[in-house]
Structure formats: structure tokens, C-alpha cells
Design an enzyme around this catalytic site. Structure first.
Site, mmCIF file in Angstrom:
data_model
loop_
_atom_site.group_PDB
_atom_site.id
_atom_site.type_symbol
_atom_site.label_atom_id
_atom_site.label_comp_id
_atom_site.label_asym_id
_atom_site.label_seq_id
_atom_site.Cartn_x
_atom_site.Cartn_y
_atom_site.Cartn_z
ATOM 1 N N GLU A 288 51.742 44.539 -24.435
ATOM 2 C CA GLU A 288 52.381 44.355 -22.705
ATOM 3 C C GLU A 288 52.681 45.767 -22.808
ATOM 4 O O GLU A 288 53.564 46.264 -22.486
ATOM 5 C CB GLU A 288 52.990 43.445 -22.397
ATOM 6 C CG GLU A 288 52.417 42.635 -22.643
ATOM 7 C CD GLU A 288 53.125 41.329 -21.787
ATOM 8 O OE1 GLU A 288 54.086 41.618 -21.117
ATOM 9 O OE2 GLU A 288 52.887 39.713 -22.191
ATOM 10 N N ASN A 330 48.150 43.891 -28.059
ATOM 11 C CA ASN A 330 48.370 42.754 -27.279
ATOM 12 C C ASN A 330 48.667 42.735 -25.573
ATOM 13 O O ASN A 330 49.416 42.986 -25.593
ATOM 14 C CB ASN A 330 48.873 41.931 -27.784
ATOM 15 C CG ASN A 330 49.167 39.966 -27.258
ATOM 16 O OD1 ASN A 330 47.279 40.087 -27.129
ATOM 17 N ND2 ASN A 330 50.045 39.350 -27.006
ATOM 18 N N HIS A 366 46.427 34.139 -19.592
ATOM 19 C CA HIS A 366 46.719 33.830 -19.093
ATOM 20 C C HIS A 366 46.232 34.111 -18.220
ATOM 21 O O HIS A 366 46.137 34.717 -16.898
ATOM 22 C CB HIS A 366 48.657 34.177 -18.775
ATOM 23 C CG HIS A 366 49.139 34.593 -20.390
ATOM 24 N ND1 HIS A 366 49.386 32.687 -20.900
ATOM 25 C CD2 HIS A 366 49.478 35.161 -21.341
ATOM 26 C CE1 HIS A 366 50.482 33.262 -22.371
ATOM 27 N NE2 HIS A 366 50.336 34.356 -22.449
ATOM 28 N N GLU A 397 46.681 34.209 -26.011
ATOM 29 C CA GLU A 397 47.250 33.236 -25.774
ATOM 30 C C GLU A 397 46.666 32.279 -24.364
ATOM 31 O O GLU A 397 47.789 32.704 -23.447
ATOM 32 C CB GLU A 397 48.544 33.827 -24.486
ATOM 33 C CG GLU A 397 49.371 34.931 -26.428
ATOM 34 C CD GLU A 397 50.239 36.511 -25.465
ATOM 35 O OE1 GLU A 397 51.007 35.401 -24.607
ATOM 36 O OE2 GLU A 397 50.608 37.211 -26.004
ATOM 37 N N ASP A 399 46.197 30.301 -21.167
ATOM 38 C CA ASP A 399 46.275 28.730 -20.264
ATOM 39 C C ASP A 399 46.094 29.284 -19.171
ATOM 40 O O ASP A 399 45.537 30.552 -18.746
ATOM 41 C CB ASP A 399 47.871 28.337 -20.466
ATOM 42 C CG ASP A 399 48.824 29.703 -20.465
ATOM 43 O OD1 ASP A 399 48.345 30.770 -20.099
ATOM 44 O OD2 ASP A 399 50.174 29.554 -20.606
HETATM 45 C C1 XIL Z 1 56.950 33.633 -23.853
HETATM 46 C C2 XIL Z 1 56.529 32.610 -23.945
HETATM 47 O O1 XIL Z 1 56.333 31.127 -24.684
HETATM 48 C C3 XIL Z 1 58.350 32.044 -23.904
HETATM 49 O O2 XIL Z 1 58.889 30.550 -24.188
HETATM 50 C C4 XIL Z 1 59.543 32.580 -23.499
HETATM 51 O O3 XIL Z 1 61.009 32.886 -22.629
HETATM 52 C C5 XIL Z 1 58.989 34.576 -23.191
HETATM 53 O O4 XIL Z 1 57.510 34.342 -23.626
HETATM 54 N N1 XIL Z 1 53.546 37.650 -23.354
HETATM 55 C C6 XIL Z 1 53.785 37.102 -24.534
HETATM 56 C C7 XIL Z 1 54.084 36.035 -24.818
HETATM 57 O O5 XIL Z 1 52.854 37.993 -24.493
HETATM 58 O O6 XIL Z 1 55.236 36.716 -25.964
HETATM 59 C C8 XIL Z 1 55.255 35.276 -24.075
HETATM 60 O O7 XIL Z 1 55.717 34.409 -24.499
HETATM 61 C C9 XIL Z 1 53.991 35.272 -22.525
HETATM 62 C C10 XIL Z 1 53.859 35.967 -22.078
#
Ligand code: XIL
Length: 481
Positions: A288, A330, A366, A397, A399
Site C-alpha cells: 500500500e 500488494n 477488499h 486479501e 472479502d
Molecule cells: C488488517 C487486519 O486484518 C486487522 O486485524 C488489523 O487490525 C489491521 O490490518 N490491508 C492489509 C492487511 O494489507 O494487513 C490489513 O489487515 C487489511 C488491509
């Protein structure tokens, strides 16, 4: 039977997919239109970055459906033009080869023909031996049965009953986030057996693993890796350099040289620790970095003191530490064809051209406010152009929360279509979901959604560990249905 219908009428299927996408996207768009450009979905710390520009990054809102602005605006769609066109490739017998014929850059060509495993970037030459995470395109070619490396036709041996078995039909790794603090929940550990790839949810973030300079706390990360190993899972380390979870000692370093040394040492020590075990086969080296509008990097200690070159430095340190691990950049909200995805595409293209050792790009996916959905077509197109650079793509990741009004059917469809896009691209090698069950989903605590008072229901299993229809959507896509 999980048989792929080779003889299906692909244009009919495409039409049907488009109709479904339109319906889904317009539903998703009900609430999302206004939500572009808000704070990043990371870490819940929100912060000042929430000011990110609006409209721009959001090409993929609702309107994006027809491609509209987004597709058209993309500067370089190498993939589409090379060999297999984005959708078009799939005509005969459904043997798409979206990238197949195409992998533009010579380097990548190898990947579709089996074998070598294709360490794409050419830079690292990381051998493609990288364990499960690597080399998949090649073996998928074998599955696909085509000398042309048509790795995008799932061929199942028998009827898969787990996600990982379904993923194996096209040699994709199927992953989930694993958190050490849930490993005492037997439902959690049982459900984890559906997967063969794990990403530590928080345990390898900088503040957890090197809370003070030179003092490493590997125990929580080791717990995740040991759990993975004993369950036959590979691991993607996550994440070496990010703007969140940065301990104050890092932020307080004054000079650029000292910060660079601290970063290189961090990467080196952490990767050295895990490479010995052979379970950690890949890393999110930089996470990020880009602001949501794709115009510049977030203002972090790394970007402000080291400039954008910190990314090259981080990848070089990572390759020096572990010659075999797959190294990924990522990011979120950059899965489809939008300004941020363009920025990332151009960055990694430059890295490949400069010989910086990068193996692939992670698309987080996400989805749901504050992240407007990208159309699956856009996601496919973005994957194609990244693959054409010779790089892998992983869905890292995923969802999909329902707080914007999605029905279970629409959620299922979106999961299906995004996974299906990955399956169409030989160099899309893994699909990771950000947690299996709603029970522990981070979306519940992520305060930039519009989920207040609602259950985000973002995952494939519900709060009671029952499989949702979204699970069936993913299974279908993995077996080519
Ligand atoms: C999130 C975790 O799921 C949480 O438990 C934590 O509080 C914050 O981070 N992008 C990412 C992940 O690359 O590392 C993040 O994970 C979600 C967004």
C-alpha cells in the site's frame, strides 16, 4: 461432477456473465457512488490520508460497468493487445489463454508452457522453484493439456470437496489470513484445512516483529508458520514495509541513511528467519504505497525520507535475503482498471525494465464501501496487462461486505466472477481470502465501511461457521463452472 464444459457456448456464457455483472454492479453501486476516495482500508487507523481525492480513483464505481471511463482511460493495456485478447481468447473450446499466447515480454513466455515456473521479472531469476507459490503456471499448462499452456481450464481429478482441492484443478493456491490468537478455536483450525496457503494477519507486521530496533519477536509469526506447516499450507509473509504498524522508533529515525539501513536490516532479518523453514514461499515486500488517486505515494517516513526509490531498495534487499521467495507489491482499490491500478502498473513495469527483482502484484480486493467494486472484466484486464509484463498476480486479501445492500446471491456472483477472472489468467497463481469466517473478520472493526449496526457478512463462512452461498460461488469458479 466438477467437469469443465469444454464445449460450452462461450459467447452465450459471456453474455450471461455480463448481465449478471451489470445487475451486481448496479446493486453494489447503490451506496457506493458517493463513497469514493475515502480513507484507506488499512489498519483502521484512518488518519489524515482520508482526504484522498475523490472521483478519480474510483473509476470503477457503478458507472464503471461498461468499462466506461475506466477501461478507456488505461494508458497501457499491453495484455489485451498481445496474443489472447482479454475476453476474446476464450472462444474455441473455452481454452482461453487470455494471456497465454500473449505474454508480451519475452521473459514471460516461458510461463505458459509449463515447466520452468517462470520467474517472471527476469530480474531476480528467482528460479521459479519457489515452491508451491512458484511454478504454478507451468504445471497448470500440463493440466490444461495444451502445449500452448492453456492453464486457465480447470481440470479436476474427481470432485473437489474443499477450496484447496478445487484450486488444485488449475494449480491455484487457495489462501486465508491466519491470526495466531485464534488458533485455540477448533472451528477456526478445522476450517483452515480448506486452504493450502496462509497469510499471517498481523504477526509479521513491523511493530509486532521488530517492536524496538534490533529486537525481533518472531514467536507469533512462528506460531502461524508452524500451524501452516503442520497443515500442509505454504505461507506468504506479510508485510515488510507498510505505512501502518510502523513502530515509533522507525518514524523517529532522522536521517535517510539510517532509515534505509533500518529498513534493509528489517527485511534481511525477517526473511532470513523464515527462509530456513521452507514454508514461507513469498512475501508482500511493500504494501500500500500509493495514494488512492494514484498520483503519488502516501506520506510516510519511507517516502518522505527515502523518496519513491525505497520500493526498489526494499525489493533488492528482499531478493538478497532470499533468492527463492516470490516478491510481491500488494495494494488495495487497484484491482480494476483505475488510476491507482495504472500507477501501480507503471511502477512495476519500470521495476521490471530496471531489473529490480519483483515477481508479482497482489490485488487485495477488499470490496464494499469505502472500496467500490471493480467490474470483473476490469479486473481481468488489469491482470492481463500485469501478466504481460511477465509478473504474477495474486488475489491477496479478498472479502466482499454486504453493507451496501448486496444480496447473498449478488455477493456469491461477485466472488465467483473475480475468482473466475483469476482462473482465466495463467499467471494469477493464488487466491487468498481475508479470513474464512465472518466471526473474526476485520471488516467488523474497520470503521470506514457503512456497516455500523449491520453485519458485514464479508466472508465465505458465517459467524457460526456455516458455509455461505459465496463459498459455492468460489467453488464453481475454481472448477470452471
Ligand atoms: C488488517 C487486519 O486484518 C486487522 O486485524 C488489523 O487490525 C489491521 O490490518 N490491508 C492489509 C492487511 O494489507 O494487513 C490489513 O489487515 C487489511 C488491509
Amino acid at each position: 461432477m466438477a467437469r469443465h464444459k469444454l464445449g460450452r457456448d462461450s459467447s452465450r456464457v459471456m453474455l450471461r456473465e455480463r448481465r449478471l455483472q451489470r445487475g451486481l454492479l448496479s446493486a453494489l453501486g447503490l451506496v457506493l457512488a458517493a463513497c469514493q476516495g475515502e480513507a484507506p482500508p488499512s489498519g483502521g487507523k484512518g488518519g489524515s490520508n482520508g482526504t484522498a481525492p475523490s472521483a478519480s480513483s474510483g473509476t470503477s464505481t457503478v458507472g464503471g460497468v461498461g468499462g466506461g471511463s475506466s477501461a478507456g482511460s488505461s494508458p497501457v493495456v499491453a495484455g489485451g493487445s498481445q496474443g489472447g485478447s482479454v475476453n476474446g481468447g476464450s472462444s474455441s473450446g473455452g481454452v482461453a489463454s487470455a494471456v497465454g499466447g500473449g505474454s508480451a515480454s519475452g521473459a514471460a513466455g516461458a510461463s505458459t508452457t509449463g515447466g520452468a515456473g517462470s520467474s517472471a521479472s527476469g530480474a531476480g531469476g528467482s528460479s521459479g522453484s519457489g515452491g508451491a507459490a512458484g511454478g504454478q503456471a507451468g504445471s497448470a499448462g500440463a493440466n490444461g493439456g495444451g502445449s500452448g499452456g492453456t492453464a486457465n481450464v480447470p481440470m479436476c481429478k474427481g470432485t473437489p470437496t474443499t477450496l484447496k482441492d478445487a484450486g488444485a484443478c488449475s494449480d491455484r493456491l487457495i489462501g486465508t489470513a491466519i491470526a495466531a490468537n485464534h488458533l485455540n478455536d477448533s472451528s477456526y483450525t478445522t476450517t483452515a484445512k480448506e486452504f493450502n496457503y496462509a497469510t499471517p494477519e498481523n504477526e509479521m507486521k513491523w511493530d509486532s516483529i521488530e517492536p524496538s530496533q534490533g529486537n525481533f519477536n518472531f514467536a507469533p509469526g512462528d506460531q502461524v508458520v508452524n500451524f501452516a506447516k503442520s497443515n500442509g499450507m505454504k505461507v506468504k509473509g506479510h508485510t515488510l514495509v507498510w505505512r501502518y504498524s510502523v513502530p515509533s522508533w522507525v518514524s523517529n529515525i532522522g536521517s535517510a541513511d539510517a532509515l534505509r539501513s533500518a529498513m534493509v536490516n528489517h527485511i534481511t532479518q525477517v526473511m532470513n528467519h523464515y527462509k530456513a523453514g521452507g514454508t514461507v514461499v513469498a512475501w508482500d515486500v511493500v504494501n500500500e504505497a500509493w495514494e488512492n488517486d494514484g498520483t503519488k505515494f502516501w506520506d510516510t517516513p519511507f517516502s518522505s525520507k527515502l523518496g519513491m526509490g525505497f520500493v526498489d531498495d526494499a525489493f533488492k534487499a528482499a531478493r538478497a535475503a532470499d533468492a527463492n521467495a516470490k516478491l510481491y507489491y500488494n495494494d488495495y482499490r487497484a484491482d480494476g482498471m483505475n488510476a491507482k491500478a495504472n500507477a501501480i502498473y507503471n511502477m512495476v513495469k519500470g521495476m521490471v525494465e530496471r531489473g529490480v527483482p519483483i515477481d508479482g502484484v497482489g490485488l487485495q480486493v477488499h470490496t464494499g464501501t469505502p472500496n467500490a467494486p471493480s467490474t470483473p472484466d476490469d479486473i481481468l484486464q488489469n491482470m492481463q496487462r500485469i501478466a504481460a509484463l511477465g509478473l504474477e498476480i495474486v488475489i491477496s486479501e479478498m472479502d466482499v461486505h454486504v453493507c451496501d445492500g448486496l444480496t447473498a446471491q449478488q455477493q456469491k456472483q461477485y466472488y465467483h466472477d473475480v475468482v473466475a477472472a483469476c482462473v482465466k489468467v495463467p499467471k494469477c497463481t493464488a487466491i487468498t481470502f481475508w479470513g474464512a469466517s465472518d466471526k473474526y473478520s476485520w471488516v467488523k472493526d474497520f470503521n470506514e465501511t457503512n456497516c455500523a449496526g449491520k453485519n458485514p457478512s464479508a466472508c465465505l463462512w458465517d459467524d457460526n461457521w456455516m458455509k455461505k452461498s459465496a463459498y459455492d460461488g468460489v467453488m464453481d469458479a475454481l472448477v470452471g463452472k
